[in-house]
Design an enzyme around this catalytic site. Structure first.
Site, PDB file in Angstrom:
ATOM      1  N   THR A  51       0.965  -0.975   0.097  1.00  0.00           N
ATOM      2  CA  THR A  51       0.143   0.102   0.223  1.00  0.00           C
ATOM      3  C   THR A  51       1.001   1.067   0.036  1.00  0.00           C
ATOM      4  O   THR A  51       0.961   1.926  -0.569  1.00  0.00           O
ATOM      5  CB  THR A  51      -0.546  -0.232   1.399  1.00  0.00           C
ATOM      6  OG1 THR A  51      -1.797  -0.839   0.918  1.00  0.00           O
ATOM      7  CG2 THR A  51      -1.941   0.981   1.286  1.00  0.00           C
TER       8      THR A  51
ATOM      9  N   LYS B 293       8.979   1.274  11.595  1.00  0.00           N
ATOM     10  CA  LYS B 293       8.982   1.532  13.649  1.00  0.00           C
ATOM     11  C   LYS B 293       8.947   0.635  13.755  1.00  0.00           C
ATOM     12  O   LYS B 293       9.897   0.543  15.191  1.00  0.00           O
ATOM     13  CB  LYS B 293       7.455   2.067  14.117  1.00  0.00           C
ATOM     14  CG  LYS B 293       5.934   1.617  13.720  1.00  0.00           C
ATOM     15  CD  LYS B 293       5.896   2.173  12.619  1.00  0.00           C
ATOM     16  CE  LYS B 293       4.393   1.209  12.185  1.00  0.00           C
ATOM     17  NZ  LYS B 293       3.534   1.907  11.200  1.00  0.00           N
TER      18      LYS B 293
ATOM     19  N   ILE C 192       2.590  13.366   9.441  1.00  0.00           N
ATOM     20  CA  ILE C 192       2.680  14.369  10.577  1.00  0.00           C
ATOM     21  C   ILE C 192       4.071  14.168  10.543  1.00  0.00           C
ATOM     22  O   ILE C 192       4.455  13.119  11.310  1.00  0.00           O
ATOM     23  CB  ILE C 192       2.058  13.932  11.962  1.00  0.00           C
ATOM     24  CG1 ILE C 192       0.574  13.751  11.458  1.00  0.00           C
ATOM     25  CG2 ILE C 192       2.341  15.643  12.971  1.00  0.00           C
ATOM     26  CD1 ILE C 192      -0.444  13.418  12.655  1.00  0.00           C
TER      27      ILE C 192
ATOM     28  N   GLU D 249      -1.758  -2.937  10.543  1.00  0.00           N
ATOM     29  CA  GLU D 249      -0.127  -3.450  10.175  1.00  0.00           C
ATOM     30  C   GLU D 249      -0.837  -5.427   9.347  1.00  0.00           C
ATOM     31  O   GLU D 249      -1.962  -5.331   9.423  1.00  0.00           O
ATOM     32  CB  GLU D 249       0.055  -3.426  10.857  1.00  0.00           C
ATOM     33  CG  GLU D 249       0.596  -2.741  12.114  1.00  0.00           C
ATOM     34  CD  GLU D 249       1.999  -1.657  11.348  1.00  0.00           C
ATOM     35  OE1 GLU D 249       2.595  -1.841  10.375  1.00  0.00           O
ATOM     36  OE2 GLU D 249       1.247  -0.564  10.698  1.00  0.00           O
TER      37      GLU D 249
ATOM     38  N   ASP E 134       2.250  -1.465  17.846  1.00  0.00           N
ATOM     39  CA  ASP E 134       2.340  -0.538  16.910  1.00  0.00           C
ATOM     40  C   ASP E 134       2.251   0.753  17.403  1.00  0.00           C
ATOM     41  O   ASP E 134       3.440   1.364  17.796  1.00  0.00           O
ATOM     42  CB  ASP E 134       0.954  -0.681  15.677  1.00  0.00           C
ATOM     43  CG  ASP E 134       1.583   0.896  14.797  1.00  0.00           C
ATOM     44  OD1 ASP E 134       2.788   0.338  13.958  1.00  0.00           O
ATOM     45  OD2 ASP E 134       1.020   1.706  14.768  1.00  0.00           O
TER      46      ASP E 134
ATOM     47  N   LYS F  33       6.192   2.872  17.873  1.00  0.00           N
ATOM     48  CA  LYS F  33       6.127   4.602  18.455  1.00  0.00           C
ATOM     49  C   LYS F  33       6.715   5.059  19.423  1.00  0.00           C
ATOM     50  O   LYS F  33       6.877   6.424  19.457  1.00  0.00           O
ATOM     51  CB  LYS F  33       4.959   5.483  17.164  1.00  0.00           C
ATOM     52  CG  LYS F  33       4.427   4.997  16.058  1.00  0.00           C
ATOM     53  CD  LYS F  33       2.966   4.774  15.501  1.00  0.00           C
ATOM     54  CE  LYS F  33       2.585   3.758  14.470  1.00  0.00           C
ATOM     55  NZ  LYS F  33       1.569   4.707  13.794  1.00  0.00           N
TER      56      LYS F  33
END
Ligand code: HSE
Length: 436
Positions: free
Chosen positions: A13, A105, A136, A190, A201, A205
């Site tokens: 993706t 990550k 971001i 994910e 996840d 991060k």
């Protein structure tokens, strides 16, 4: 230099988003850089599926070696994800003198140090803006414009999938698994969606943010991690009744010579800006000693926003290449030898307010026993709701506490759960309502 060669590992993706962006905005990128970015090779096991983007002849390959050893490629974008193959390929690419851009990550949270050390030895850059918060630009801001601050706290809604699920459950009373399926279809989740819903996840991060903000290495396994799979419609409704929303929050705080680093569903007051961060949007709220409070908001997952961060990183490397410098700043924003090894505070030692929900048989003395166990463990009650009896004579009792130590809360819950009037495991959700 007329162009900078770029290679891509992983055509899923996000990879598709990168190809789309590099194609559609090629002229703009060249206008800004003075050179073009040329996607020379894309490696993926599946090179036949039509992704709806145009790829030049000879670009697709099943052989990742062709990407990482192509002398015409200066920047390798790793979008395979996971730990093993991605790590091996990144290390080999660095060995071959390639600069790295990754959104991985999981890999950075666990093997970052090894990768940064290898990059330092070879004098190449590792950039990873897309790893936290999708589109971001928060990592660049922490390492750049806000670098002069001592940071005190970092709070984040960092997983688009979870935030999307919680939002749909809150607004529409939607069913957990149906919403997860939609999030997967939208390309937010994910490869293994348990990483999303179980908070892993988000913890990856948070590990990156804690290192960048507080200048410390983080033992990833010591981050307390709890996901959203046990959040029920009942808890969401009670939260609303008390004036809160439930968000999966990543919390990092500097506390003397230790840090708090934890991920769990959290109730936040409805009038907090973070309570309005809904759907796939992420937010990161930071406090620095000079800048005070800053909040970042934007799309935290998805093909296009993530591609935006990745190509931004490639452009930053390209600018350095244009003037003949590599690795202008340390990947973690601190000089490697200045990184600390602060301990993470065990979850039992944190102090918080709590939402507690008990399922109890409705009979005399129950409330007194619950209140007694709380009192005995130094837990003070702020407010309480006991709703109408449900089928089977069970009644939900909801208690909001004043600040208490988590080990005390757990001791009290163990004691209460062992009582014969309790019909299912008691529930706790932490409350964060004292942000300065
Ligand atoms: N699965 C992640 C999310 C993708 O839902 O936020 C972005 O890192």
């Amino acid at each position: 230099m007329k162009e900078i060669g770029v290679g891509l590992l992983g055509f899923g993706t996000i990879g598709t988003g990168v190809v789309k962006l590099l194609g559609r905005n090629a002229a703009l990128i060249e206008e800004k850089l003075g050179v073009g970015l040329r996607l020379k090779k894309i490696a993926d096991l599946d090179i036949t599926t039509d992704r709806g983007v145009t790829v030049g002849p000879g670009v697709l390959t099943r052989n990742a070696e062709e990407v990482i050893s192509d002398p015409g490629i200066s920047v390798v974008i790793e979008l395979i994800g996971g730990y093993k193959i991605a790590r091996e390929l990144i290390l080999k690419a660095i060995e071959n003198g390639k600069h790295i851009v990754t959104a991985n990550k999981a890999l950075l949270a666990v093997h970052g140090e090894e990768i940064y050390a290898a990059a330092a030895r070879k004098g190449v850059e590792v950039r990873y803006e897309a790893a936290v918060g999708g589109g971001i630009p928060v990592l660049s801001a922490i390492k750049g414009n806000m670098a002069a601050n001592h940071f005190g706290t970092v709070l984040g809604i960092l997983n688009g999938t979870c935030n999307y699920i919680l939002t749909k459950m809150t607004r529409e009373g939607a069913d957990f698994s149906a919403v997860l399926k939609t999030a997967q279809e939208l390309g937010y989740a994910e490869a293994d969606p348990t990483f999303d819903v179980e908070g892993v996840d988000t913890a990856h991060k948070l590990a990156i943010l804690v290192t960048l903000c507080f200048g410390t290495r983080v033992a990833f396994d010591n981050i307390y991690t709890e996901g959203i799979s046990a959040i029920s419609a009942m808890d969401i409704n009670y939260a609303k009744e008390f004036g809160f929303k439930i968000k999966l929050l990543a919390i990092g705080k500097l506390d003397g010579d230790r840090v708090e680093a934890r991920v769990h569903p959290t109730m936040i007051p409805l009038d907090y800006p973070m309570a309005d961060v809904d759907g796939v949007f992420n937010a990161i709220r930071l406090t620095g000693d000079f800048v005070d409070t800053v909040m970042f908001y934007g799309r935290g997952a998805g093909m296009d926003p993530t591609a935006s961060a990745i190509v931004g990183d490639v452009m930053a490397i390209a600018r350095n290449l244009m003037v003949g410098v590599g690795r202008r700043s340390a990947p973690l924003g601190y000089l490697d030898h200045k990184l600390k090894n602060l301990d993470i505070k065990p979850i039992g030692e944190i102090v918080s307010k709590y939402y507690l929900r008990f399922s109890a048989l409705d009979k005399p003395g129950v409330l007194a026993r619950i209140a007694g166990a709380l009192g005995k463990n130094d837990i003070s009650i702020e407010s309480m709701i006991q709703s109408a009896r449900m089928a089977g004579e069970t009644v939900p009792i909801v208690i909001m506490t004043h600040e208490a130590r988590e080990s005390n809360i757990r001791r009290a819950l163990d004691e209460i759960d062992s009582c014969d009037f309790i019909t299912e495991h008691s529930k706790l959700i932490r409350i964060e309502d004292a942000l300065q």
